[in-house]
Design a protein around this motif. Structure first.
Motif, PDB file in Angstrom:
ATOM      1  N   LEU A  56       0.792  -1.036   0.032  1.00  0.00           N
ATOM      2  CA  LEU A  56      -0.078   0.019  -0.125  1.00  0.00           C
ATOM      3  C   LEU A  56       0.932   1.272   0.147  1.00  0.00           C
ATOM      4  N   GLU A  57       0.347   2.183  -0.964  1.00  0.00           N
ATOM      5  CA  GLU A  57       1.156   3.572  -0.877  1.00  0.00           C
ATOM      6  C   GLU A  57       0.313   4.532  -0.071  1.00  0.00           C
ATOM      7  N   THR A  58      -0.912   4.682  -0.452  1.00  0.00           N
ATOM      8  CA  THR A  58      -1.961   5.670  -0.075  1.00  0.00           C
ATOM      9  C   THR A  58      -3.161   4.767   0.114  1.00  0.00           C
ATOM     10  N   LEU A  91       2.656  -4.478   3.519  1.00  0.00           N
ATOM     11  CA  LEU A  91       3.901  -3.677   3.467  1.00  0.00           C
ATOM     12  C   LEU A  91       3.323  -2.268   3.321  1.00  0.00           C
ATOM     13  N   VAL A  92       3.371  -1.263   4.328  1.00  0.00           N
ATOM     14  CA  VAL A  92       2.885  -0.023   3.979  1.00  0.00           C
ATOM     15  C   VAL A  92       4.162   0.867   3.763  1.00  0.00           C
ATOM     16  N   VAL A  93       4.122   1.587   2.686  1.00  0.00           N
ATOM     17  CA  VAL A  93       5.296   2.551   2.376  1.00  0.00           C
ATOM     18  C   VAL A  93       4.836   3.746   3.010  1.00  0.00           C
ATOM     19  N   GLY A  94       5.851   4.677   3.222  1.00  0.00           N
ATOM     20  CA  GLY A  94       5.678   6.282   3.352  1.00  0.00           C
ATOM     21  C   GLY A  94       5.756   6.522   4.732  1.00  0.00           C
ATOM     22  N   ARG A  95       6.763   5.462   5.528  1.00  0.00           N
ATOM     23  CA  ARG A  95       7.070   5.918   6.980  1.00  0.00           C
ATOM     24  C   ARG A  95       7.603   7.388   7.058  1.00  0.00           C
ATOM     25  N   ASN A  96       8.337   7.725   5.939  1.00  0.00           N
ATOM     26  CA  ASN A  96       9.194   8.957   6.128  1.00  0.00           C
ATOM     27  C   ASN A  96       8.506  10.293   5.109  1.00  0.00           C
TER      28      ASN A  96
END
Lengths: 678, 678
Positions: free
Chosen positions: A214-216, A239-244
């Protein structure tokens, strides 16, 4: 029939914008689809190489019509091609092209046209802006990446936000031996989004486990619902992207305390997904989970049998870091193992077998039969004489106990081990730490299913919830919910304040009371430890100087450990409950627990355990002991308050003090939706 | 010649205890060594298959004598075999067997005999209890694991505590394409330990990078020295096992605040090693570092060119999490790239190229030539038309700029890409997150080399350092070191205490002063905020009730952020300096910085940056700003105090308060070595 069946199992396909120039995407896509066993008809407006010149002609060549239209036409022509395809029988379409809304300019209008075409025709659309999808066991490969021709049928479904990541995961899963059953890149998600595909996968028989990237998230409740229903029947790893992503931090309603990255991970976990940190963990997790799933349990035990102590230590260390339990084997099990191994090896778990010998299968059985063990991992360097999957298969327990095989060795040996594992339907992972990641996923899946429970519908008569809320009214609401607050008096005069001090007969806090003031402390609106008439006068002087017209006189609470609990409306996921420790730790270490409301008892009771600093809540240095059930009650009620009352935007208790006599709310803020929008 | 040359490059080898029974280890080892191009002579006491019946006879068959004796004899016979081998010319020996000290019983005596044989003969011994070593480019493979025959020569040296992990790493490095130059399992480490092998590797030309795996450290200073000298000439990456070994926690001198796992990682980093968390990161790190090393820099910039945005986001997210900088490209670079790519892609870094087109090499050159970029990563899915390593090689900048290639695709494509990368001497890594780990290692290596500096020898005249130390004497020592303390008076009478209150003319802390009392607060020995004669009398009453005969009257310090700094003698690494925040955070979140003393300026200045909660030190919510140089001065001086004075066991300042006027030591404890042993 599922609405995505025409996409993933089409009776026939038309490729619109096919080309005979091999460098063109329309040619690559036609080539990629050419192995599909059903009818595939190509459309080229110039009729190159005898292709059809119209969608209608191509569709007519397919008995019963084409289920799926794959469009390789420019953005400007896409909407019309969609309408034509739908008119000629297509019920699903793939649009890989970019150049729509993300491109700005005329692309925005093209995107509107595509949306209208989908709305008007009911065609299900994957894309735009994706590199496609593939279903290897049907020989259906709609992708621009030639390498997908080499993907063999497997058991893991990939649902990726990005077409590129979809391909990366598919290639890594092929290498891991698990392989893909179905793999989709969502792209722009104009129509079909991840929840749609997850819903389809519930009944997809080839799929044993699901890898979600997932990105959004556009529709949080739909995602939670889909993950919840799917994970009830097969494991889902996310897996979720975008921690930072700092811009995402800024979007989040409450700033540093809860980013949407954290929220997304927390609510997916609550919905039954296993959460991983990177794509290597994702591949190890679904590889393990594509085998036998563990039964739901609060804390499943892992048994580890290792041929080499050094890698065994790496595995045990990684499991321990992940909070996975390696229980000591029962004496009975150790006695059996003791007859099979020389006395020098460690036999209590991990079981250090050295070089696997003739009693190996019996050792495997003894570990599997231990009452504390819910899954067994078997690790070793490859050897010509030792076939670990075969040994496990012959142990007599492989039919009932989940196993994961771990091996390392040269490529040829690994390949033989993988084939043996596939033959015996056992998951196999290379590398000690990757094996630990796979085991962790099995354990977390089991824990997640154990904790999942449908929240009971709770009935409660709500008091007047209209704003504005001063601290006294906020605490009245907490009182109605059964949350303890200090004894207090609301006073409009100095005389009443002095009277309150006498009545409460204890040092008091003297506070400015005004619904318009959210941060009293910062304007000198709070005086603590007032214990004499003189001190009261000084305090009241100060509050009046700060503009107070009403005072709240409140008994001082005993010392303890301060918590912060809040409920708010997340823009994506709706009502969520947040728990952290007071002070700066929650913020600086991002040490918070998040759940979506309404909360089940189990979900609420699990929240303090999410905190890295949880030891502070359980008698740290003679401090108070948290009653987890009492805190869960507070969290559940606050969540219900938001779920049941659209008027409330946010409630925060800061601090909620843990004392030796239980939890007390020392300050509380309630914000109504209309106030929030001001 | 290095003392390990006879082990790793022997002129000849004798195998003692060779066997003709293929299942025996003596046969497996003889087989493993049979491809060595130098003379290999076998010894079997029964003369099986025409083998020599004595060490002397085998040695005599090798012109110039055997450098290396590989012993496959029982533990009881090992010492004599070592003596015989040494007497017949062997200068190095490998003993794989177990059954020595770790086995207890007679094994302890066998171990003593082996130690005596080593001491008496000077023979260098690898083992016991190891599965051997291998040097593929010399076709020298001394291992019981048949798969090592397939290991091809490579450029990474493996120095592993465990023979099993040595093999695991070698196989994974073979798969990564980096391969091994030399790989050793240390085993029991009776003679040869990791520092010896690291020292040998300094001049080993085949070795471009070193992978170090540690379980325990016997000689800390020797390890630090070896890592320091080796990392000055080639990169060293260290994986330390035992994060969760609870028994090790207990061994550590100061308990929860500094485990030896943390200490080992911290001092290895300080010595110039790159620290990783698991063996997957280790393999990615040395694969990247086996290419071109970055020049030392404080914060090297990574340029990322990606063919797919989704994997690019995974890479960027992982780099950001690891603290690696992706600087925005200069406008000039963006202008060049803008002429080569369609306007829709992101071009500022990462550079999103979509499908690599004809201008690809120019894009690579533009990124590499950007002044903010110190290393370039190029990522893409494999495609028949795109050879990423070739494109980089043709960019005209590969000779001067470090590159890492990242690719994903089906196995055959990957293999082709690896071959191309090897041909062009470029490191290649599969997987977005693994690529990020490789880049992180390159950056951390560069930072580590930048920070490394030989500590200046500092001259200082030390005051009397004999114990016992009460708080006043401890603060006098701090004063002599130039560390600020509050104004204070030492008082033996109540009258003097009242006088001190008047003189200091500020609220004071009134403390029991007694060198025998380490924890004053717990016995009611500290009264804060005393600001009147009455309050002073109450405080003194309390202290006298607690047994005080002397008082310390001290001006109250302004509020601020409390730090804890300590220096102590680590049982393995000697004097170390520890920095954490006050309160429970350092303990609960294990948020501490550790260095070995003496500290260089750079090492000391880097310590606050190790803290996860560092933002609290730099003006958090209008709080004070740390002067990093001032804190570094305190840390350096405390470290020097231990390094220069064997009498001192430990100094702790708790708290060292960061105020708007700088750092003030509010309490201090000094413990002398003899006291510590009581």
């Amino acid at each position: 029939m599922h609405s995505l069946t025409p996409l993933f199992a089409p009776s026939g396909i038309i490729v619109v914008g096919a080309s005979s120039s091999p460098e063109k995407l329309g040619a690559v896509m036609a080539q990629s689809l050419s192995n599909y066993p059903g009818p595939v008809e190509l459309v080229n407006s110039r009729g190159e190489n005898g292709m059809h010149t119209s969608i209608a002609a191509a569709a007519a060549a397919i008995p019963g019509g084409p289920d799926l239209a794959v469009l390789c036409v420019p953005a400007a022509a896409t909407a019309q091609a969609l309408r034509d395809s739908a008119a000629n029988g297509a019920r699903a379409a793939l649009v890989c092209a970019g150049g729509f809304a993300e491109a700005g300019g005329p692309g925005v209008e093209f995107a509107h046209q595509v949306e209208a075409a989908v709305r008007d025709t009911g065609i299900r659309l994957l894309g735009p802006n994706t590199s496609g999808f593939f279903v290897p066991h049907r020989n259906l490969r709609a992708s621009f990446v030639p390498g997908v021709a080499e993907l063999e049928p497997g058991s893991v479904a990939v649902v990726a936000a990005s077409g590129g990541v979809n391909h990366v995961l598919a290639f890594h899963l092929q290498r891991s031996g698990a392989g893909v059953s179905l793999a989709v890149g969502i792209g722009a998600g104009t129509d079909i989004t991840a929840p749609d595909v997850l819903d389809y996968l519930i009944t997809d028989e080839q799929t044993k486990a699901v890898a979600l990237h997932l990105e959004t998230v556009s529709d949080g409740p739909a995602l939670i619902d889909a993950v919840s229903r799917l994970s009830a029947v097969k494991p889902v790893v996310a897996l979720v992207v975008g921690r930072n992503d700092v811009s995402e931090f800024a979007q989040s309603h409450t700033g540093a305390l809860a980013t949407s990255w954290r929220t997304t991970r927390a609510v997916l976990k609550q919905a039954g997904a296993v959460i991983v940190d990177d794509e290597n963990q994702l591949v190890a997790a679904v590889t393990a989970l594509a085998g036998r799933r563990l039964a739901p349990a609060a804390d499943p035990g892992v048994g580890l049998i290792t041929g080499q102590a050094g890698p065994g230590l790496l595995i045990a260390d990684a499991l321990h870091s992940a909070g996975v339990t390696l229980p000591r084997l029962a004496q009975h099990s150790q006695d059996i193992i003791g007859t099979l191994l020389p006395p020098l090896t460690f036999q209590a778990n991990p079981v250090d077998t050295g070089r696997p010998g003739p009693g190996y299968e019996k050792i495997v059985a003894a570990v599997a039969n231990d009452p504390a063990i819910d899954v067994v991992a078997v690790y070793g360097l490859t050897e010509p004489v030792a076939d670990l999957p075969l040994a496990v298969a012959n142990s007599g327990v492989a039919g009932t106990m989940p196993f994961v095989i771990g091996v390392d060795g040269p490529e040829g040996d690994l390949e033989r081990a993988r084939k043996s594992a596939q033959q015996h339907e056992l998951p196999l992972i290379s590398g000690p730490t990757s094996l630990a990641h796979g085991l962790t996923a099995l354990v977390n899946d089991s824990r997640g299913q154990f904790v999942r429970a449908v929240s009971a519908q709770r009935h409660f008569t709500w008091p007047d919830l209209n704003g504005p809320w001063d601290e006294n009214r906020a605490k009245e609401l907490l009182g109605a919910l059964g949350i303890a607050t200090p004894a207090r008096r609301r006073c409009s005069t100095r005389a009443a304040a002095h009277e309150a001090l006498a009545e409460l007969a204890t040092p008091v806090a003297v506070k400015l009371l005004d619904a318009a003031v959210l941060h009293k402390t910062e304007i000198g609106g709070v005086h603590l430890g007032v214990n004499s008439a003189e001190a009261m006068d000084r305090a009241l002087d100060g509050l009046e100087a700060a503009g107070a017209r009403e005072f709240l006189i409140e008994a001082m609470a005993p010392s303890g450990v301060d918590l912060v609990v809040g409920v708010r409306r997340d823009p994506v996921f709706g009502p969520i409950v947040v728990l952290g420790l007071g002070g700066t730790a929650a913020e600086v270490f991002a040490d918070i627990a998040i759940r979506s409301a309404p909360l089940s008892d189990q979900a609420a009771e699990g929240m303090p355990n999410d905190l890295q600093a949880r030891e502070l809540l359980y008698g740290f240095r003679s401090g108070p002991m948290l009653d987890t059930t009492e805190l869960a009650g507070v969290l559940i009620k606050l969540g219900d308050a938001l779920v049941s009352n659209d008027a409330i935007a946010e409630i925060e208790i800061n601090p909620l003090r843990l004392t030796h006599h239980g939890l007390v709310a020392l300050d509380a803020v309630v914000i109504n939706v209309e106030e929030d929008k001001k």
